[in-house]
Motif scaffolding. Structure first.
Motif: not given
Length: 64
Positions: A52-56, A58-60
């Motif tokens: 979830m941190d890596s997705i966040a 990437s979105i950032n």
């Protein structure tokens, strides 16, 4: 901490909308919440948090 709180709030809002819209009944919603609660106490929790941190992140990094 801020990201996880935001995700929890977002998922809670989605869950309320699904229940009120009739897409999901209260029983399965409770089961899903309990599943998430107990999943958080397993050994998979750190892996899920990293994902979830890596997705966040990437979105950032997306710029419009």
């Amino acid at each position: 901490m801020a990201i996880s709180l935001s995700v929890v709030l977002l998922l809670a809002i989605i869950l309320v909308v699904l229940i009120r819209g009739g897409s999901i009944k209260a029983g399965p919603a409770v089961v899903a919440v309990l599943f998430g609660f107990f999943l958080a106490s397993t050994g998979m929790a750190p892996s899920i948090q990293k994902f979830m941190d890596s997705i966040a992140q990437s979105i950032n990094q997306i710029s419009f």
